[in-house]
Design an enzyme around this catalytic site. Structure first.
Site, PDB file in Angstrom:
ATOM      1  N   HIS A 121       0.718  -1.067   0.001  1.00  0.00           N
ATOM      2  CA  HIS A 121      -0.121  -0.096   0.002  1.00  0.00           C
ATOM      3  C   HIS A 121       1.134   1.400   0.061  1.00  0.00           C
ATOM      4  O   HIS A 121       2.124   1.429   0.541  1.00  0.00           O
ATOM      5  CB  HIS A 121      -0.710   0.076   1.244  1.00  0.00           C
ATOM      6  CG  HIS A 121      -2.042  -0.972   1.171  1.00  0.00           C
ATOM      7  ND1 HIS A 121      -1.849  -2.306   1.308  1.00  0.00           N
ATOM      8  CD2 HIS A 121      -3.357  -0.738   1.250  1.00  0.00           C
ATOM      9  CE1 HIS A 121      -3.078  -2.894   1.314  1.00  0.00           C
ATOM     10  NE2 HIS A 121      -4.227  -1.648   1.377  1.00  0.00           N
ATOM     11  N   ASN A 152       8.008  -3.867   3.329  1.00  0.00           N
ATOM     12  CA  ASN A 152       6.784  -3.422   3.535  1.00  0.00           C
ATOM     13  C   ASN A 152       6.213  -3.684   4.892  1.00  0.00           C
ATOM     14  O   ASN A 152       5.493  -3.104   5.634  1.00  0.00           O
ATOM     15  CB  ASN A 152       5.749  -4.423   2.306  1.00  0.00           C
ATOM     16  CG  ASN A 152       4.247  -3.957   2.761  1.00  0.00           C
ATOM     17  OD1 ASN A 152       3.841  -3.090   2.860  1.00  0.00           O
ATOM     18  ND2 ASN A 152       3.586  -5.275   2.569  1.00  0.00           N
ATOM     19  N   GLU A 254      13.159  15.482  -3.902  1.00  0.00           N
ATOM     20  CA  GLU A 254      12.596  16.207  -5.065  1.00  0.00           C
ATOM     21  C   GLU A 254      13.658  15.830  -6.073  1.00  0.00           C
ATOM     22  O   GLU A 254      13.268  16.027  -7.443  1.00  0.00           O
ATOM     23  CB  GLU A 254      12.509  17.930  -4.795  1.00  0.00           C
ATOM     24  CG  GLU A 254      11.418  17.827  -3.819  1.00  0.00           C
ATOM     25  CD  GLU A 254      11.172  19.599  -3.531  1.00  0.00           C
ATOM     26  OE1 GLU A 254       9.926  20.075  -3.375  1.00  0.00           O
ATOM     27  OE2 GLU A 254      12.184  20.128  -3.427  1.00  0.00           O
ATOM     28  N   GLU A 274      12.136  22.196   3.435  1.00  0.00           N
ATOM     29  CA  GLU A 274      12.489  20.995   2.726  1.00  0.00           C
ATOM     30  C   GLU A 274      14.299  20.592   2.827  1.00  0.00           C
ATOM     31  O   GLU A 274      14.539  19.692   2.456  1.00  0.00           O
ATOM     32  CB  GLU A 274      12.325  21.415   1.259  1.00  0.00           C
ATOM     33  CG  GLU A 274      10.835  21.219   0.864  1.00  0.00           C
ATOM     34  CD  GLU A 274      10.691  21.824  -0.674  1.00  0.00           C
ATOM     35  OE1 GLU A 274      11.664  22.293  -1.342  1.00  0.00           O
ATOM     36  OE2 GLU A 274       9.472  21.609  -1.012  1.00  0.00           O
TER      37      GLU A 274
END
Length: 283
Positions: A121, A152, A254, A274
């Protein structure tokens, strides 16, 4: 003429805000507004069918950018607070997302069988337990990526539990999770794709979590001291279960993805948040 145009636009936006079928009002004629992308649309995804590798899908429970060619989401974004948590049980009803364009391949529930990768997910099932419908929405395959089992079930599960613990303690969170690159290592070894080449196995999996005390007018309450957790893990089965060692900066994510995260924040706040790497507690 200008005044007439303003009046027409005002009436149009007012009608949109009252529509029962909208998740929320529109800020443009193309992009629906949602609480789940309050911090921005990282890839400027659109709902145009021609934007097939950056296809915007707005659901009541979350928002995502989908890649037709990869068969996975690029990113999934959601808001998490106590309103979204309840007692609905886990549905485990993995299924194809029938809201994808009719001529696109729709990844099915059995696509990952025998691959050595979990149906991982992005927005966790446990983040949507308010109703059965909310929980079921997290099992659409447009929310799923091929994820190494230990990655996971341990690393990301620990971070998910930690985030919900913060919410239980009176916080709320804005979360964006995504993946990039090609090639992971699951329980059956390395692979670049599964499902006969129709689903790409990502190389890295990342998440950004903006945490603030529960309240109103959230964007205006985020400042340069707000805690932001950015994590980037390799999609391998030997990953460490301690997510804290994979913390990085939003800037680094980013740079790896080409996305613009936290773009809805004022530039000064965005730039400050950031550039940081979180050093807060991990449990």
């Amino acid at each position: 003429m200008r005044n007439r145009l303003y009046i027409i636009l005002f009436i149009f936006l007012g009608l949109q805000a009252c529509s029962e079928t909208e998740v929320a009002p529109k800020d443009t004629f193309d992009t629906p507004v949602s609480e789940h992308v309050a911090l921005g649309n990282p890839s400027n995804a659109t709902a145009e069918v021609s934007d097939f590798n950056n296809f915007l899908m707005v659901k009541p429970q979350y928002v995502l950018s989908y890649s037709r060619d990869k068969g996975t989401p690029n990113w999934v974004s959601w808001h998490l607070n106590k309103d979204w948590l309840g007692s609905a049980p886990r549905q485990d009803d993995f299924r194809a997302d029938m809201t994808l364009p009719a001529d696109w391949y729709r990844v099915g529930a059995s696509a990952y069988t025998g691959s050595g990768f979990d149906r991982g997910h992005n927005i966790p099932s446990a983040d949507r337990t308010r109703t059965v419908e909310d929980n079921s929405a997290t099992f659409l395959m447009t929310n799923i990526i091929p994820q190494a089992p230990n990655n996971n079930r341990n690393t990301w599960a620990n971070l998910e539990d930690y985030t919900r613990d913060l919410v239980d303690d009176g916080m709320e969170a804005y979360v964006v999770m995504g993946s990039y690159g090609v090639g992971g290592v699951g329980s059956e070894g390395a692979a670049n794709t599964i499902d006969n080449g129709r689903v790409t196995v990502p190389r890295n999996i990342w998440k950004v979590i903006v945490i603030l005390p529960e309240g109103e007018n959230d964007i205006s309450r985020i400042d340069t001291s707000t805690r932001v957790i950015a994590v980037n893990t390799p999609n391998i089965n030997t990953v460490d279960s301690n997510w804290g060692i994979y913390r990085t900066s939003v800037d680094a994510i980013e740079q790896a993805t080409g996305y613009d995260l936290l773009s809805a924040l004022p530039d000064q706040v965005e730039n400050a948040l950031e550039s940081k790497v979180d050093t807060g507690p991990t449990r």
